[in-house]
Write a protein that holds these residues in place. Structure first.
Motif, PDB file in Angstrom:
ATOM      1  N   LEU A  57       0.844  -1.195   0.000  1.00 51.91           N
ATOM      2  CA  LEU A  57       0.000   0.000   0.000  1.00 51.91           C
ATOM      3  C   LEU A  57       0.879   1.245   0.000  1.00 51.91           C
ATOM      4  O   LEU A  57       1.835   1.334   0.771  1.00 51.91           O
ATOM      5  N   PRO A  58       0.562   2.207  -0.869  1.00 54.10           N
ATOM      6  CA  PRO A  58       1.412   3.395  -0.996  1.00 54.10           C
ATOM      7  C   PRO A  58       1.374   4.287   0.243  1.00 54.10           C
ATOM      8  O   PRO A  58       0.398   4.285   0.994  1.00 54.10           O
ATOM      9  N   ASN A  59       2.440   5.049   0.412  1.00 50.11           N
ATOM     10  CA  ASN A  59       2.580   6.029   1.493  1.00 50.11           C
ATOM     11  C   ASN A  59       2.497   5.387   2.877  1.00 50.11           C
ATOM     12  O   ASN A  59       2.047   6.005   3.827  1.00 50.11           O
ATOM     13  N   ARG A  60       2.908   4.130   2.963  1.00 48.30           N
ATOM     14  CA  ARG A  60       2.940   3.406   4.230  1.00 48.30           C
ATOM     15  C   ARG A  60       4.123   2.455   4.208  1.00 48.30           C
ATOM     16  O   ARG A  60       4.470   1.931   3.154  1.00 48.30           O
ATOM     17  N   ARG A  61       4.719   2.239   5.351  1.00 47.52           N
ATOM     18  CA  ARG A  61       5.749   1.215   5.477  1.00 47.52           C
ATOM     19  C   ARG A  61       5.014  -0.110   5.666  1.00 47.52           C
ATOM     20  O   ARG A  61       4.319  -0.312   6.666  1.00 47.52           O
ATOM     21  N   ASN A  62       5.120  -1.007   4.698  1.00 45.74           N
ATOM     22  CA  ASN A  62       4.403  -2.277   4.707  1.00 45.74           C
ATOM     23  C   ASN A  62       5.274  -3.355   5.334  1.00 45.74           C
ATOM     24  O   ASN A  62       6.363  -3.654   4.832  1.00 45.74           O
ATOM     25  N   ILE A  63       4.792  -3.931   6.435  1.00 45.79           N
ATOM     26  CA  ILE A  63       5.508  -4.992   7.134  1.00 45.79           C
ATOM     27  C   ILE A  63       4.607  -6.225   7.148  1.00 45.79           C
ATOM     28  O   ILE A  63       3.456  -6.153   7.605  1.00 45.79           O
ATOM     29  N   VAL A  64       5.122  -7.324   6.624  1.00 39.52           N
ATOM     30  CA  VAL A  64       4.344  -8.561   6.518  1.00 39.52           C
ATOM     31  C   VAL A  64       4.978  -9.627   7.404  1.00 39.52           C
ATOM     32  O   VAL A  64       6.183  -9.874   7.342  1.00 39.52           O
ATOM     33  N   ILE A  65       4.133 -10.254   8.216  1.00 40.13           N
ATOM     34  CA  ILE A  65       4.559 -11.354   9.082  1.00 40.13           C
ATOM     35  C   ILE A  65       4.337 -12.652   8.322  1.00 40.13           C
ATOM     36  O   ILE A  65       3.221 -12.929   7.858  1.00 40.13           O
ATOM     37  N   THR A  66       5.412 -13.421   8.176  1.00 40.03           N
ATOM     38  CA  THR A  66       5.317 -14.705   7.482  1.00 40.03           C
ATOM     39  C   THR A  66       6.288 -15.702   8.095  1.00 40.03           C
ATOM     40  O   THR A  66       7.379 -15.324   8.524  1.00 40.03           O
ATOM     41  N   ARG A  67       5.876 -16.964   8.131  1.00 41.82           N
ATOM     42  CA  ARG A  67       6.772 -18.017   8.622  1.00 41.82           C
ATOM     43  C   ARG A  67       7.766 -18.440   7.543  1.00 41.82           C
ATOM     44  O   ARG A  67       8.733 -19.132   7.823  1.00 41.82           O
ATOM     45  N   ASN A  68       7.511 -18.043   6.291  1.00 39.40           N
ATOM     46  CA  ASN A  68       8.374 -18.409   5.169  1.00 39.40           C
ATOM     47  C   ASN A  68       9.535 -17.428   5.078  1.00 39.40           C
ATOM     48  O   ASN A  68       9.380 -16.295   4.623  1.00 39.40           O
ATOM     49  N   ALA A  69      10.709 -17.868   5.497  1.00 40.47           N
ATOM     50  CA  ALA A  69      11.893 -16.994   5.519  1.00 40.47           C
ATOM     51  C   ALA A  69      12.320 -16.552   4.122  1.00 40.47           C
ATOM     52  O   ALA A  69      13.045 -15.565   3.977  1.00 40.47           O
ATOM     53  N   ASN A  70      11.879 -17.243   3.090  1.00 42.22           N
ATOM     54  CA  ASN A  70      12.251 -16.895   1.712  1.00 42.22           C
ATOM     55  C   ASN A  70      11.241 -15.980   1.028  1.00 42.22           C
ATOM     56  O   ASN A  70      11.454 -15.568  -0.105  1.00 42.22           O
ATOM     57  N   TRP A  71      10.128 -15.670   1.704  1.00 43.62           N
ATOM     58  CA  TRP A  71       9.082 -14.847   1.080  1.00 43.62           C
ATOM     59  C   TRP A  71       9.579 -13.417   0.908  1.00 43.62           C
ATOM     60  O   TRP A  71      10.117 -12.819   1.841  1.00 43.62           O
ATOM     61  N   ARG A  72       9.382 -12.863  -0.273  1.00 48.47           N
ATOM     62  CA  ARG A  72       9.774 -11.484  -0.562  1.00 48.47           C
ATOM     63  C   ARG A  72       8.741 -10.858  -1.490  1.00 48.47           C
ATOM     64  O   ARG A  72       8.137 -11.547  -2.315  1.00 48.47           O
ATOM     65  N   HIS A  73       8.584  -9.559  -1.351  1.00 51.54           N
ATOM     66  CA  HIS A  73       7.730  -8.811  -2.272  1.00 51.54           C
ATOM     67  C   HIS A  73       8.240  -7.383  -2.310  1.00 51.54           C
ATOM     68  O   HIS A  73       8.627  -6.827  -1.274  1.00 51.54           O
ATOM     69  N   GLU A  74       8.203  -6.790  -3.486  1.00 50.39           N
ATOM     70  CA  GLU A  74       8.679  -5.419  -3.634  1.00 50.39           C
ATOM     71  C   GLU A  74       7.888  -4.454  -2.744  1.00 50.39           C
ATOM     72  O   GLU A  74       6.660  -4.529  -2.677  1.00 50.39           O
ATOM     73  N   GLY A  75       8.614  -3.592  -2.042  1.00 51.52           N
ATOM     74  CA  GLY A  75       7.977  -2.580  -1.202  1.00 51.52           C
ATOM     75  C   GLY A  75       7.529  -3.078   0.156  1.00 51.52           C
ATOM     76  O   GLY A  75       6.800  -2.389   0.864  1.00 51.52           O
ATOM     77  N   VAL A  76       7.957  -4.291   0.525  1.00 49.22           N
ATOM     78  CA  VAL A  76       7.500  -4.918   1.754  1.00 49.22           C
ATOM     79  C   VAL A  76       8.705  -5.405   2.558  1.00 49.22           C
ATOM     80  O   VAL A  76       9.675  -5.915   1.997  1.00 49.22           O
ATOM     81  N   GLU A  77       8.626  -5.247   3.878  1.00 44.25           N
ATOM     82  CA  GLU A  77       9.607  -5.836   4.778  1.00 44.25           C
ATOM     83  C   GLU A  77       8.963  -7.065   5.405  1.00 44.25           C
ATOM     84  O   GLU A  77       7.876  -6.971   5.972  1.00 44.25           O
ATOM     85  N   ALA A  78       9.621  -8.210   5.287  1.00 44.31           N
ATOM     86  CA  ALA A  78       9.085  -9.449   5.839  1.00 44.31           C
ATOM     87  C   ALA A  78       9.760  -9.752   7.173  1.00 44.31           C
ATOM     88  O   ALA A  78      10.968  -9.576   7.324  1.00 44.31           O
ATOM     89  N   VAL A  79       8.964 -10.166   8.149  1.00 46.18           N
ATOM     90  CA  VAL A  79       9.457 -10.525   9.472  1.00 46.18           C
ATOM     91  C   VAL A  79       8.790 -11.834   9.904  1.00 46.18           C
ATOM     92  O   VAL A  79       7.707 -12.157   9.429  1.00 46.18           O
ATOM     93  N   PRO A  80       9.437 -12.566  10.839  1.00 43.50           N
ATOM     94  CA  PRO A  80       8.885 -13.871  11.219  1.00 43.50           C
ATOM     95  C   PRO A  80       7.806 -13.836  12.305  1.00 43.50           C
ATOM     96  O   PRO A  80       7.159 -14.850  12.553  1.00 43.50           O
ATOM     97  N   SER A  81       7.617 -12.683  12.979  1.00 45.92           N
ATOM     98  CA  SER A  81       6.675 -12.670  14.104  1.00 45.92           C
ATOM     99  C   SER A  81       6.158 -11.247  14.361  1.00 45.92           C
ATOM    100  O   SER A  81       6.763 -10.268  13.901  1.00 45.92           O
TER     101      SER A  81
END
Length: 165
Positions: A57-81
């Motif tokens: 989503l634009p104009n927001r820092r996007n943080i996604v929680i996922t158990r998949n350590a290899n998951w990536r998406h442009e514009g998103v920070e992935a964390v495990p918890s």
């Protein structure tokens, strides 16, 4: 000092929040409200919620929680918890936007909830946890009626009881 967490959610009359990983309603006024409330702030969500949105989503820092350590998406920070997400935002005001498991985990950590209460029951397979009125006090309510679909709805703010200002 740590992040100030606010849950932002739309629920139906039975606390339904989704069906088949989608919103079961179309409420343009709620989408506009969500954008106004969260713009300029970090948003924290589970991977299924991100998948249902389909993009950062634009104009927001996007943080996604996922158990998949290899998951990536442009514009998103992935964390495990959720804990890792909270640590990542530091002292910022962040918004928890779903889904059900993240809401369940975050409700104990959040200081505020902004709930769109839709006065209609939809066929849902995913639900928001019951709001414990001993732990949460309503601090604001704005009632409306949607011209787009005829639903009555309200933007309701809840504050955690006993929260330190």
């Amino acid at each position: 000092m740590s992040a100030t967490l606010t849950i932002v959610v739309a629920i139906d009359a039975e606390r339904g929040i989704g069906v088949d990983n989608k919103l079961p309603w179309h409420l343009p006024e709620d989408l506009a409200h969500f954008k106004r409330v969260t713009s300029g702030h970090p948003i924290i969500m589970g991977r299924k919620t991100f998948d249902s949105i389909g993009r950062a989503l634009p104009n927001r820092r996007n943080i996604v929680i996922t158990r998949n350590a290899n998951w990536r998406h442009e514009g998103v920070e992935a964390v495990p918890s959720l804990g890792a997400a909270v640590k990542l935002v530091g002292e910022a005001s962040a918004f928890i936007i779903g889904g059900a498991q993240i809401f369940n985990d975050a409700i104990a950590l959040a200081e505020r909830m902004i709930v769109t209460e839709i006065a209609h029951t939809f066929s849902c397979d995913t639900f928001f946890p019951a709001i414990d009125h001993n732990a949460w006090a309503q601090s604001a309510r704005e009632a409306y009626h949607s011209d787009a679909n005829g639903y009555a709805y309200a933007f309701v703010t809840y504050e955690k009881v006993g929260r330190q200002a």
